[in-house]
Design a protein around this motif. Structure first.
Motif, short mmCIF file in Angstrom:
data_model
loop_
_atom_site.label_atom_id
_atom_site.label_comp_id
_atom_site.label_asym_id
_atom_site.label_seq_id
_atom_site.Cartn_x
_atom_site.Cartn_y
_atom_site.Cartn_z
N ALA A 268 37.91 21.30 80.05
CA ALA A 268 39.31 21.45 79.65
C ALA A 268 40.24 20.71 80.62
O ALA A 268 41.29 20.19 80.20
CB ALA A 268 39.69 22.93 79.59
N PHE A 269 39.88 20.67 81.89
CA PHE A 269 40.65 19.93 82.88
C PHE A 269 39.94 18.60 83.14
O PHE A 269 38.82 18.58 83.64
CB PHE A 269 40.77 20.72 84.18
N ASP A 270 40.59 17.50 82.75
CA ASP A 270 39.94 16.20 82.83
C ASP A 270 40.95 15.15 83.31
O ASP A 270 41.88 14.80 82.58
CB ASP A 270 39.38 15.81 81.47
N VAL A 271 40.77 14.64 84.53
CA VAL A 271 41.72 13.68 85.10
C VAL A 271 41.54 12.28 84.55
O VAL A 271 42.27 11.37 84.92
CB VAL A 271 41.63 13.65 86.64
N THR A 272 40.57 12.10 83.63
CA THR A 272 40.42 10.78 82.99
C THR A 272 41.10 10.74 81.62
O THR A 272 40.93 9.78 80.87
CB THR A 272 38.93 10.42 82.82
N VAL A 273 41.85 11.79 81.30
CA VAL A 273 42.48 11.89 79.97
C VAL A 273 43.70 10.97 79.85
O VAL A 273 44.31 10.88 78.77
CB VAL A 273 42.86 13.37 79.69
N GLY A 274 44.03 10.26 80.90
CA GLY A 274 45.23 9.42 80.93
C GLY A 274 45.42 8.49 79.75
O GLY A 274 46.53 8.40 79.21
N PRO A 275 44.39 7.76 79.29
CA PRO A 275 44.58 6.89 78.12
C PRO A 275 45.06 7.63 76.89
O PRO A 275 45.85 7.10 76.09
CB PRO A 275 43.18 6.29 77.92
N LEU A 276 44.61 8.88 76.71
CA LEU A 276 45.08 9.68 75.58
C LEU A 276 46.52 10.13 75.79
O LEU A 276 47.32 10.15 74.85
CB LEU A 276 44.17 10.90 75.38
N VAL A 277 46.86 10.48 77.04
CA VAL A 277 48.24 10.85 77.36
C VAL A 277 49.17 9.66 77.08
O VAL A 277 50.25 9.81 76.49
CB VAL A 277 48.35 11.29 78.84
N ASN A 278 48.74 8.47 77.51
CA ASN A 278 49.54 7.27 77.25
C ASN A 278 49.66 6.98 75.76
O ASN A 278 50.72 6.58 75.27
CB ASN A 278 48.90 6.06 77.95
N ASP B 64 47.50 24.30 90.91
CA ASP B 64 48.01 23.25 90.02
C ASP B 64 46.97 22.86 88.99
O ASP B 64 47.23 22.83 87.77
CB ASP B 64 48.41 22.04 90.88
N GLY B 65 45.75 22.57 89.45
CA GLY B 65 44.69 22.17 88.53
C GLY B 65 44.29 23.28 87.57
O GLY B 65 44.10 23.04 86.37
N LEU B 66 44.16 24.50 88.08
CA LEU B 66 43.76 25.62 87.22
C LEU B 66 44.82 25.93 86.17
O LEU B 66 44.48 26.31 85.03
CB LEU B 66 43.49 26.86 88.07
N ALA B 67 46.10 25.80 86.53
CA ALA B 67 47.17 26.06 85.56
C ALA B 67 47.06 25.13 84.36
O ALA B 67 47.24 25.54 83.20
CB ALA B 67 48.53 25.92 86.24
N THR B 68 46.74 23.86 84.62
CA THR B 68 46.57 22.90 83.52
C THR B 68 45.33 23.24 82.69
O THR B 68 45.37 23.21 81.45
CB THR B 68 46.44 21.47 84.07
N ALA B 69 44.23 23.56 83.36
CA ALA B 69 43.00 23.90 82.65
C ALA B 69 43.21 25.08 81.71
O ALA B 69 42.78 25.06 80.55
CB ALA B 69 41.89 24.22 83.65
N ILE B 70 43.88 26.11 82.19
CA ILE B 70 44.11 27.32 81.38
C ILE B 70 45.06 27.03 80.23
O ILE B 70 44.90 27.57 79.13
CB ILE B 70 44.62 28.46 82.28
N THR B 71 46.04 26.17 80.48
CA THR B 71 46.95 25.77 79.41
C THR B 71 46.19 25.11 78.27
O THR B 71 46.45 25.37 77.09
CB THR B 71 48.04 24.82 79.95
N VAL B 72 45.25 24.25 78.60
CA VAL B 72 44.44 23.58 77.57
C VAL B 72 43.56 24.60 76.84
O VAL B 72 43.44 24.56 75.61
CB VAL B 72 43.56 22.47 78.20
N LEU B 73 42.97 25.53 77.57
CA LEU B 73 42.06 26.51 76.96
C LEU B 73 42.75 27.44 75.98
O LEU B 73 42.15 27.90 75.02
CB LEU B 73 41.38 27.33 78.06
N GLY B 74 44.02 27.75 76.23
CA GLY B 74 44.76 28.62 75.32
C GLY B 74 44.76 30.07 75.76
O GLY B 74 44.11 30.44 76.75
N PRO B 75 45.49 30.94 75.05
CA PRO B 75 45.70 32.31 75.51
C PRO B 75 44.43 33.15 75.63
O PRO B 75 44.24 33.85 76.62
CB PRO B 75 46.65 32.90 74.45
N LYS B 76 43.54 33.07 74.66
CA LYS B 76 42.33 33.91 74.68
C LYS B 76 41.30 33.36 75.66
O LYS B 76 40.88 34.04 76.61
CB LYS B 76 41.73 34.02 73.28
N ASP B 77 40.89 32.11 75.44
CA ASP B 77 39.87 31.51 76.31
C ASP B 77 40.39 31.33 77.73
O ASP B 77 39.63 31.44 78.70
CB ASP B 77 39.42 30.17 75.75
N GLY B 78 41.69 31.03 77.86
CA GLY B 78 42.27 30.85 79.18
C GLY B 78 42.25 32.13 80.00
O GLY B 78 41.93 32.11 81.20
#
Length: 343
Positions: free
Chosen positions: A118-128, A292-306
């Motif tokens: 869920a936390f992936d620092v290579t996701v940049g091309p998709l963000v762009n 910082d990193g965990l907050a992003t990971a949990i945001t991606v996972l969503g309310p239940k899985d996070g």
């Protein structure tokens, strides 16, 4: 006349003696500026003895803090073409980098494994691709074929470390540390303050914070979780002690198209913005980088899985989920101790 003059001089001498014997008072000082595309603010307390040290006063300390933050930018910014990270992204296979960059990438890879990707620092091309990165584009929805094509070049499984060398298994792999480097910057300044003998401080870089000690008169640093919406509304007040705190949310950076709201947070598995109703995640840890990193990971996972992920880690985490016109709070048992009871 002479007697009166002697008395007057005696009073002047007494006043000078009293003022010279008065001890300096502790001082609350503040340093602020710009870094990493946002603001920074360092609030700190000097003891009565430290106030006589000019190197610890605001102007002098700001210059040294700015140098520390410039170094972090020179190492990890994707906006600086000659930063270590930018040079690695331009390389075909590997690059020798600083201990600091290795530390941050190593932690990013650890959270990638913990969070199941869920936390992936290579996701940049998709963000762009979605118009939220350095290569900002018009607010438009990419077609499915382009999303799938871009996903083929994404994945932290293609990133590794050997000593001080970052290695990519795919030549086009692009690393963006913006979801964790700001937290590292907070830690770097906190450690700098402690090296200077300053143990009572609050470091804030764009809302990622780390606190130590107390304010003047031994009052605790009081922080707030913001309630999403118009205005600066407070959801909860916190006392975090000697800890760091980071918040991730999708309620500020987004765009709308055809009545649909698209968050800046991209799910690496789908290649698309998250579409659940979790709007804010707050994480407490000893390290701002980790929070910082965990907050992003949990945001991606969503309310239940996070929440399940945070509970498994026994991490102090607070979530706000949208429901109708309001929000639902949920938090791990470890978070409860930091909540301030409102009077």
């Amino acid at each position: 006349m002479i007697n009166a003059s002697i008395k007057w001089l005696a009073l002047i001498g007494l006043a000078f003696f009293i003022s010279s014997c008065t001890k300096p008072e502790p001082a609350l000082l503040k340093v602020q500026g710009q870094t990493m595309g946002t603001y920074y603010q360092v609030t700190y307390v000097l003891s009565s003895e430290q106030t006589s040290n000019k190197q610890l006063l605001s102007n002098e300390l700001k210059e040294l803090i700015d140098l520390q933050l410039e170094l972090v930018n020179d190492q990890m910014s994707t906006y600086r073409p000659n930063s270590e990270l930018s040079l690695f992204n331009k390389s075909n296979s590997s690059l020798e980098v600083s201990d600091a960059t290795v530390k941050v990438v190593s932690k990013a890879l650890e959270i990638y494994q913990q969070s199941g990707g869920a936390f992936d620092v290579t996701v940049g091309p998709l963000v762009n691709l979605w118009g939220f990165g350095p290569d900002k584009k018009p607010n438009k929805i990419p077609d499915a074929e382009l999303i799938e094509q871009t996903k083929q070049g994404v994945g932290s499984q293609y990133l590794s470390i050997e000593g001080n060398k970052l290695i990519k298994a795919k030549p086009d792999l692009y690393v963006d540390l913006s979801s964790i480097a700001k937290g590292y910057g907070v830690d770097a300044i906190a450690e700098f303050m402690e090296a200077k003998g300053i143990n009572n401080y609050l470091v804030d870089i764009g809302g990622e914070l780390r606190a130590s000690g107390t304010k003047l008169n031994q009052q605790p640093w009081t922080l707030a979780i913001e309630r999403p919406g118009n205005g600066q509304n407070v959801q909860r007040l916190l006392h975090i002690g000697n800890s760091a705190i980071a918040t991730s949310g999708d309620y500020r950076n987004y765009f709308e198209a055809d009545g649909i709201r698209y968050s800046h947070t991209i799910d690496p598995k789908t290649g698309r913005p998250i579409n659940h109703k979790l709007v804010s995640v707050t994480v407490i840890d000893e390290s701002s980088m980790v929070a910082d990193g965990l907050a992003t990971a949990i945001t991606v996972l969503g309310p239940k899985d996070g929440l399940e992920f945070a509970t498994k880690l026994k991490q102090p985490v607070f979530l706000l989920t949208k429901q109708g016109d309001g929000f639902i709070e949920s938090f791990t048992p470890e978070f409860e101790q930091y909540l301030v009871e409102e009077k």
